[in-house]
Design a protein around this motif. Structure first.
Motif, PDB file in Angstrom:
ATOM      1  N   THR A   1      29.704  43.097  50.018  1.00  0.00           N
ATOM      2  CA  THR A   1      30.896  43.042  51.059  1.00  0.00           C
ATOM      3  C   THR A   1      32.235  43.650  50.750  1.00  0.00           C
ATOM      4  OG1 THR A   1      29.998  40.723  51.566  1.00  0.00           O
ATOM      5  CG2 THR A   1      32.252  41.342  52.215  1.00  0.00           C
ATOM      6  N   TYR A   2      32.326  43.614  49.497  1.00  0.00           N
ATOM      7  CA  TYR A   2      33.816  44.261  49.147  1.00  0.00           C
ATOM      8  C   TYR A   2      33.879  45.356  48.182  1.00  0.00           C
ATOM      9  CZ  TYR A   2      35.293  39.200  49.968  1.00  0.00           C
ATOM     10  OH  TYR A   2      35.476  38.121  50.559  1.00  0.00           O
ATOM     11  N   GLY A   3      32.679  45.840  47.799  1.00  0.00           N
ATOM     12  CA  GLY A   3      32.558  46.956  46.926  1.00  0.00           C
ATOM     13  C   GLY A   3      32.794  46.285  45.381  1.00  0.00           C
ATOM     14  N   VAL A   4      32.951  47.162  44.604  1.00  0.00           N
ATOM     15  CA  VAL A   4      32.895  46.726  43.099  1.00  0.00           C
ATOM     16  C   VAL A   4      34.280  46.284  42.835  1.00  0.00           C
ATOM     17  CG1 VAL A   4      32.566  47.374  40.634  1.00  0.00           C
ATOM     18  CG2 VAL A   4      30.855  48.104  42.565  1.00  0.00           C
ATOM     19  N   GLY A   5      35.397  47.558  42.283  1.00  0.00           N
ATOM     20  CA  GLY A   5      36.588  47.002  41.989  1.00  0.00           C
ATOM     21  C   GLY A   5      37.510  46.527  42.992  1.00  0.00           C
ATOM     22  N   SER A   6      38.596  45.974  42.490  1.00  0.00           N
ATOM     23  CA  SER A   6      39.543  45.288  43.613  1.00  0.00           C
ATOM     24  C   SER A   6      40.490  46.329  43.905  1.00  0.00           C
ATOM     25  CB  SER A   6      40.333  44.276  43.060  1.00  0.00           C
ATOM     26  OG  SER A   6      41.209  44.618  42.182  1.00  0.00           O
ATOM     27  N   ALA A   7      40.671  47.301  43.192  1.00  0.00           N
ATOM     28  CA  ALA A   7      41.483  48.649  43.683  1.00  0.00           C
ATOM     29  C   ALA A   7      42.945  48.440  43.760  1.00  0.00           C
ATOM     30  CB  ALA A   7      40.969  49.305  44.759  1.00  0.00           C
ATOM     31  N   GLY A   8      43.590  47.341  43.086  1.00  0.00           N
ATOM     32  CA  GLY A   8      44.875  47.012  43.199  1.00  0.00           C
ATOM     33  C   GLY A   8      45.415  45.723  42.433  1.00  0.00           C
ATOM     34  N   SER A   9      46.641  45.810  42.053  1.00  0.00           N
ATOM     35  CA  SER A   9      47.272  44.518  41.813  1.00  0.00           C
ATOM     36  C   SER A   9      47.145  43.239  42.855  1.00  0.00           C
ATOM     37  CB  SER A   9      48.186  44.517  40.957  1.00  0.00           C
ATOM     38  OG  SER A   9      49.439  44.297  42.022  1.00  0.00           O
ATOM     39  N   ALA A  10      47.036  42.233  42.546  1.00  0.00           N
ATOM     40  CA  ALA A  10      47.056  41.167  43.584  1.00  0.00           C
ATOM     41  C   ALA A  10      48.043  41.313  44.565  1.00  0.00           C
ATOM     42  CB  ALA A  10      47.166  39.951  43.143  1.00  0.00           C
TER      43      ALA A  10
ATOM     44  N   SER B   1      48.675  44.398  36.665  1.00  0.00           N
ATOM     45  CA  SER B   1      47.597  44.527  36.356  1.00  0.00           C
ATOM     46  C   SER B   1      46.338  44.396  37.320  1.00  0.00           C
ATOM     47  CB  SER B   1      47.004  43.294  35.201  1.00  0.00           C
ATOM     48  OG  SER B   1      45.662  43.543  34.792  1.00  0.00           O
ATOM     49  N   THR B   2      45.295  45.342  37.403  1.00  0.00           N
ATOM     50  CA  THR B   2      44.383  45.244  38.559  1.00  0.00           C
ATOM     51  C   THR B   2      43.679  43.908  38.526  1.00  0.00           C
ATOM     52  OG1 THR B   2      43.871  47.691  38.335  1.00  0.00           O
ATOM     53  CG2 THR B   2      42.408  46.489  39.846  1.00  0.00           C
ATOM     54  N   SER B   3      43.705  43.363  39.778  1.00  0.00           N
ATOM     55  CA  SER B   3      43.076  42.103  40.123  1.00  0.00           C
ATOM     56  C   SER B   3      41.743  42.007  39.684  1.00  0.00           C
ATOM     57  CB  SER B   3      43.317  41.908  41.615  1.00  0.00           C
ATOM     58  OG  SER B   3      42.605  40.803  41.997  1.00  0.00           O
ATOM     59  N   PRO B   4      41.101  40.888  39.382  1.00  0.00           N
ATOM     60  CA  PRO B   4      39.582  41.193  38.782  1.00  0.00           C
ATOM     61  C   PRO B   4      38.916  41.266  40.225  1.00  0.00           C
ATOM     62  CG  PRO B   4      40.571  38.821  38.627  1.00  0.00           C
ATOM     63  CD  PRO B   4      41.655  39.541  38.945  1.00  0.00           C
ATOM     64  N   ALA B   5      37.512  41.722  39.844  1.00  0.00           N
ATOM     65  CA  ALA B   5      36.653  42.260  41.090  1.00  0.00           C
ATOM     66  C   ALA B   5      36.490  40.975  41.808  1.00  0.00           C
ATOM     67  CB  ALA B   5      35.489  42.506  40.335  1.00  0.00           C
ATOM     68  N   PRO B   6      36.501  41.184  43.267  1.00  0.00           N
ATOM     69  CA  PRO B   6      36.420  40.082  44.152  1.00  0.00           C
ATOM     70  C   PRO B   6      34.730  39.498  43.806  1.00  0.00           C
ATOM     71  CG  PRO B   6      36.585  42.223  45.375  1.00  0.00           C
ATOM     72  CD  PRO B   6      36.813  42.434  43.920  1.00  0.00           C
ATOM     73  N   ALA B   7      33.896  40.471  43.747  1.00  0.00           N
ATOM     74  CA  ALA B   7      32.656  39.779  43.377  1.00  0.00           C
ATOM     75  C   ALA B   7      32.720  38.741  42.292  1.00  0.00           C
ATOM     76  CB  ALA B   7      31.654  41.010  43.278  1.00  0.00           C
ATOM     77  N   MET B   8      33.496  39.352  41.098  1.00  0.00           N
ATOM     78  CA  MET B   8      33.624  38.226  40.369  1.00  0.00           C
ATOM     79  C   MET B   8      33.913  36.679  40.615  1.00  0.00           C
ATOM     80  SD  MET B   8      32.838  37.397  37.110  1.00  0.00           S
ATOM     81  CE  MET B   8      32.054  38.984  36.430  1.00  0.00           C
ATOM     82  N   ALA B   9      35.338  36.732  41.464  1.00  0.00           N
ATOM     83  CA  ALA B   9      35.863  35.657  41.996  1.00  0.00           C
ATOM     84  C   ALA B   9      34.519  34.729  42.757  1.00  0.00           C
ATOM     85  CB  ALA B   9      37.091  35.888  42.997  1.00  0.00           C
ATOM     86  N   ALA B  10      33.775  35.690  43.632  1.00  0.00           N
ATOM     87  CA  ALA B  10      32.612  34.774  44.127  1.00  0.00           C
ATOM     88  C   ALA B  10      31.960  34.048  43.222  1.00  0.00           C
ATOM     89  CB  ALA B  10      32.111  35.651  45.185  1.00  0.00           C
ATOM     90  N   ALA B  11      31.640  34.880  42.300  1.00  0.00           N
ATOM     91  CA  ALA B  11      30.469  34.489  41.360  1.00  0.00           C
ATOM     92  C   ALA B  11      31.225  33.034  40.627  1.00  0.00           C
ATOM     93  CB  ALA B  11      30.036  35.587  40.284  1.00  0.00           C
ATOM     94  N   VAL B  12      32.363  33.148  40.255  1.00  0.00           N
ATOM     95  CA  VAL B  12      33.044  31.991  39.628  1.00  0.00           C
ATOM     96  C   VAL B  12      33.051  30.877  40.630  1.00  0.00           C
ATOM     97  CG1 VAL B  12      34.959  31.043  38.526  1.00  0.00           C
ATOM     98  CG2 VAL B  12      34.094  33.528  37.932  1.00  0.00           C
ATOM     99  N   THR B  13      33.117  31.151  41.851  1.00  0.00           N
ATOM    100  CA  THR B  13      33.365  29.936  42.789  1.00  0.00           C
ATOM    101  C   THR B  13      31.866  29.516  43.090  1.00  0.00           C
ATOM    102  OG1 THR B  13      34.723  31.479  44.111  1.00  0.00           O
ATOM    103  CG2 THR B  13      33.779  29.512  45.303  1.00  0.00           C
ATOM    104  N   ALA B  14      30.798  30.165  42.938  1.00  0.00           N
ATOM    105  CA  ALA B  14      29.599  29.836  42.820  1.00  0.00           C
ATOM    106  C   ALA B  14      29.058  28.923  41.594  1.00  0.00           C
ATOM    107  CB  ALA B  14      28.348  30.886  43.098  1.00  0.00           C
ATOM    108  N   ALA B  15      29.595  29.327  40.561  1.00  0.00           N
ATOM    109  CA  ALA B  15      29.376  28.578  39.307  1.00  0.00           C
ATOM    110  C   ALA B  15      30.103  27.309  39.488  1.00  0.00           C
ATOM    111  CB  ALA B  15      29.984  29.425  38.246  1.00  0.00           C
TER     112      ALA B  15
END
Ligand SMILES: Cc1ncc(COP(=O)(O)O)c(C=O)c1O
Length: 392
Positions: free
Chosen positions: A68-77, A268-282
């Motif tokens: 959905t989002y691609g890999v990197g967040s490409a920017g700070s929050a 600092s570049t925001s963590p990858a949105p896919a990682m945020a989704a993985a942590v939510t799932a965890a």
């Protein structure tokens, strides 16, 4: 002397002290086994306490979000790197841990330094346990605040340092579970002290969440404390949650202050949105599948009982971290290599991670280890600890 010469001399000194670090290349991972330098080894050095790094729901959430989002967040929050996946994670975590608000940052190191550098200044005082994680010490040091440290777990000493602090911005900071010893801080006592001296209690629960507490919500839950009693809770996500980054849980005004001015967060570049989704799932799996947390508790009990029966001199710990003291660096390295020969990966922990003369094997247990794995580990440990060829 040139920089290169100086560095080479330092590397030689490290090698002579047997403190040189080597990054081992781990290949494919399957459960608790991974290939390391060509050998298939059973891993007892992983912080993935619940096995969530390979849980199907967590892996799928990561893969789908990357689609959905691609890999990197490409920017700070605050520029363009804050996605719906980050917002969902922050909302889910705040609700689950019972806090007003949450901030998801790129790592535990970043979270702790961001909090301490932002909320403390030269007029502040920070009281810490001597065995707190390095990033808590670094954060306080960089803030310019007065930093005083009490002997490990000595709450009377913590109280006396708080009593002497002359500031209206006093922080009392501790790990929930100590990362190299596996023992738990006395959070009830720390909370009473914080209340008595109007200190802000900050707990880093990297090794407590997923392991301690009735439903695995960590040391704060285990101590029966509320968000009001622990106004700052940091949950690094690279351990039992199987992901990366860290959750800062606090009241809305503190989280807002960090969003506005925490330099390690802003720049600092925001963590990858896919990682945020993985942590939510965890976090969802932690709630919905208590069997992982219960299984880990069983594994801890099985191991400590078997180790005791076998006469292994473990440090007292009821968590997933079970240290076996070697003393010298040479002995810790010898044991680690001897275990690898027996198919077990257990890295030697040496200074500066621990004090001189305190080298050890830091055994970590997970919900994925099977009873046969524990039996194999105990047998191998008995052999290597009893090896009379090991250096003193
Ligand atoms: C107690 C503690 N806090 C913070 C950290 C840092 O977290 P991260 O690895 O996400 O930077 C670690 C581990 O590395 C840790 O053990």
């Amino acid at each position: 002397m040139s920089l290169a010469d100086r560095l080479q001399r330092r590397a030689l000194e490290r090698a002579q002290a047997q403190e040189l670090r080597i990054r081992r290349v781990h290949g494919t991972r399957n459960g608790m086994h991974s290939t390391c330098d060509g050998r298939l080894l059973l891993n007892f050095s992983s912080n993935d306490y619940l096995g969530f790094a390979q849980h199907p729901a967590v892996v799928t959430a990561f893969q789908e979000a990357a689609g959905t989002y691609g890999v990197g967040s490409a920017g700070s929050a605050l520029v363009s790197g804050f996605f719906a996946a980050h917002e969902t994670l922050e909302r889910t975590a705040a609700e689950l841990f019972g806090y007003e608000a949450c901030l998801y940052t790129g790592s535990g190191y970043l979270a702790n330094t961001a909090i301490l550098q932002t909320l403390l200044d030269v007029r502040s005082h920070c009281v810490q346990d001597k065995r707190n994680h390095a990033c808590l010490l670094d954060g306080a040091r960089h803030s310019g605040a007065r930093l005083t440290r009490y002997p490990h777990s000595d709450t009377a000493a913590a109280e006396s340092l708080c009593a002497k602090a002359e500031t209206d911005n006093l922080f009392l900071v501790s790990d929930g579970v100590f990362s190299m010893d596996g023992d738990c801080a006395d959070l009830s006592a720390l909370s009473r002290i914080a209340k008595r001296y109007s200190a802000t209690l900050m707990i880093d629960d990297a090794h407590g969440v997923g392991v301690c507490g009735k439903t695995g919500l960590g040391s704060v839950q285990a101590a029966g404390l509320s968000a009001a009693e622990v106004p700052l809770l940091v949950v690094p996500c690279g351990k039992a949650l199987g992901g990366q980054g860290a959750l800062i849980l606090s009241q809305a005004s503190i989280i807002e202050a960090l969003i506005q001015s925490a330099r390690p967060y802003l720049f600092s570049t925001s963590p990858a949105p896919a990682m945020a989704a993985a942590v939510t799932a965890a976090l969802n799996v932690l709630q919905q599948e208590p069997e992982h947390h219960l299984r880990l508790r069983q594994t801890i009990n099985d191991f400590t009982r078997a180790a005791k029966n076998a006469g292994l001199p473990l440090l007292p710990s009821s968590t997933a971290i079970q240290p076996l003291m070697a003393g010298s660096n040479a002995r810790a390295l010898y044991w680690s290599e001897a275990l690898a020969d027996r198919g077990i990966w257990l890295s030697a922990i040496r200074p500066p991670t621990v004090a001189q003369g305190q080298a050890r094997l830091r055994i970590t247990l997970t919900a994925r280890h099977q009873p046969a794995d524990i039996e194999h580990l105990v047998t191998a440990l008995v052999e290597v600890v009893g090896d009379t060829h090991a250096p003193a």
